[in-house]
Design a protein around this motif. Structure first.
Motif, PDB file in Angstrom:
ATOM      1  N   TYR A   1       0.854  -1.175   0.000  1.00 27.52           N
ATOM      2  CA  TYR A   1       0.000   0.000   0.000  1.00 27.52           C
ATOM      3  C   TYR A   1       0.890   1.226   0.000  1.00 27.52           C
ATOM      4  CZ  TYR A   1       1.133   0.189   4.979  1.00 27.52           C
ATOM      5  OH  TYR A   1       1.799   0.255   6.166  1.00 27.52           O
ATOM      6  N   ALA A   2       0.320   2.386  -0.221  1.00 29.03           N
ATOM      7  CA  ALA A   2       1.091   3.626  -0.227  1.00 29.03           C
ATOM      8  C   ALA A   2       0.660   4.497   0.941  1.00 29.03           C
ATOM      9  CB  ALA A   2       0.899   4.366  -1.540  1.00 29.03           C
ATOM     10  N   ASP A   3       1.592   5.309   1.422  1.00 27.53           N
ATOM     11  CA  ASP A   3       1.341   6.167   2.570  1.00 27.53           C
ATOM     12  C   ASP A   3       1.898   7.553   2.273  1.00 27.53           C
ATOM     13  OD1 ASP A   3       0.516   6.874   5.096  1.00 27.53           O
ATOM     14  OD2 ASP A   3       2.350   6.158   6.069  1.00 27.53           O
TER      15      ASP A   3
ATOM     16  N   VAL B   1      -7.281  10.520   1.645  1.00 27.11           N
ATOM     17  CA  VAL B   1      -6.959   9.533   2.682  1.00 27.11           C
ATOM     18  C   VAL B   1      -7.361  10.065   4.056  1.00 27.11           C
ATOM     19  CG1 VAL B   1      -5.055   8.377   3.860  1.00 27.11           C
ATOM     20  CG2 VAL B   1      -5.141   8.396   1.378  1.00 27.11           C
ATOM     21  N   ALA B   2      -7.063  11.340   4.320  1.00 22.51           N
ATOM     22  CA  ALA B   2      -7.350  11.913   5.637  1.00 22.51           C
ATOM     23  C   ALA B   2      -8.845  12.177   5.838  1.00 22.51           C
ATOM     24  CB  ALA B   2      -6.571  13.214   5.808  1.00 22.51           C
ATOM     25  N   ARG B   3      -9.496  12.730   4.833  1.00 20.69           N
ATOM     26  CA  ARG B   3     -10.886  13.163   4.968  1.00 20.69           C
ATOM     27  C   ARG B   3     -11.874  12.029   4.726  1.00 20.69           C
ATOM     28  NH1 ARG B   3     -11.576  15.919   0.782  1.00 20.69           N
ATOM     29  NH2 ARG B   3      -9.692  17.137   0.969  1.00 20.69           N
TER      30      ARG B   3
ATOM     31  N   THR C   1      -7.992   4.495   0.863  1.00 17.58           N
ATOM     32  CA  THR C   1      -6.711   3.833   0.960  1.00 17.58           C
ATOM     33  C   THR C   1      -5.981   3.966  -0.365  1.00 17.58           C
ATOM     34  OG1 THR C   1      -7.786   2.207   2.374  1.00 17.58           O
ATOM     35  CG2 THR C   1      -5.617   1.645   1.568  1.00 17.58           C
ATOM     36  N   LEU C   2      -4.667   4.089  -0.314  1.00 19.50           N
ATOM     37  CA  LEU C   2      -3.837   4.096  -1.519  1.00 19.50           C
ATOM     38  C   LEU C   2      -3.268   2.698  -1.705  1.00 19.50           C
ATOM     39  CD1 LEU C   2      -1.831   7.411  -1.277  1.00 19.50           C
ATOM     40  CD2 LEU C   2      -3.247   6.708  -3.169  1.00 19.50           C
TER      41      LEU C   2
ATOM     42  N   ALA D   1      -3.915   3.454  -6.896  1.00 17.43           N
ATOM     43  CA  ALA D   1      -5.349   3.734  -6.927  1.00 17.43           C
ATOM     44  C   ALA D   1      -5.822   4.218  -5.562  1.00 17.43           C
ATOM     45  CB  ALA D   1      -6.124   2.486  -7.313  1.00 17.43           C
ATOM     46  N   LEU D   2      -6.671   5.243  -5.598  1.00 19.50           N
ATOM     47  CA  LEU D   2      -7.403   5.647  -4.404  1.00 19.50           C
ATOM     48  C   LEU D   2      -8.621   4.745  -4.339  1.00 19.50           C
ATOM     49  CD1 LEU D   2      -7.480   9.529  -4.290  1.00 19.50           C
ATOM     50  CD2 LEU D   2      -6.789   8.004  -2.464  1.00 19.50           C
TER      51      LEU D   2
END
Length: 160
Positions: A56-58, A104-106, A110-111, A129-130
């Protein structure tokens, strides 16, 4: 026969694909990102080794990192070899990073990494992908819908 869908990005050689992601997540927006790699990582990817099934991405400090992707050590890398599961920096425009961070925050999205490939210029890219996670009942509904579309195609093909 159905018309082939146009490809989003210029994929010449796909190295790794996360096939489970499209089933487990509802894909919203897809991005193409470059990856900052070392020499032995690129050689390992060119041999077709690598896995992104659990990755996953962060977004941290205004940068996007690919976490938990596995690129095994290069067989002839000797002392210059890399660490297989290290976090890798993804190269994106600042505007795209801000959009991802906001979603991601709102929105609680997930990425996830969908695939790793080489483009026409020979550069390693990641398809990000979001996405929003699916619940079990959503997955069942997705399976029903997919089966119905397949059956519908068979019926139309047989009649006409």
């Amino acid at each position: 026969m159905s018309r082939p869908r146009p490809q989003l990005f210029d994929k010449k050689k796909t190295v790794a694909e996360n096939r489970r992601a499209r089933f487990d997540y509802e894909i919203d927006t897809v991005y193409e990102a470059g990856i900052a790699l070392t020499g032995t990582e690129v050689k390992s990817l060119r041999f077709g080794e690598g896995s992104i099934t659990e990755s996953y991405a962060d977004v941290r400090d205004g940068q996007v990192w690919l976490i938990n992707s596995n690129i095994p050590e290069f067989s002839h890398g000797n002392r210059f070899n890399h660490e297989p599961r290290r976090p890798r920096k993804l190269l994106l425009h600042e505007r795209e990073i801000n959009k991802m961070h906001g979603a991601v925050a709102r929105d609680g999205m997930t990425l996830i990494a969908l695939s790793v490939y080489f483009n026409g210029k020979g550069r390693a890219k990641v398809e990000l992908a979001l996405a929003k996670g699916r619940k079990n009942h959503d997955k069942r509904e997705h399976i029903k819908e997919r089966d119905w579309k397949r059956e519908q195609g068979r019926l139309l093909r047989d009649r006409g």
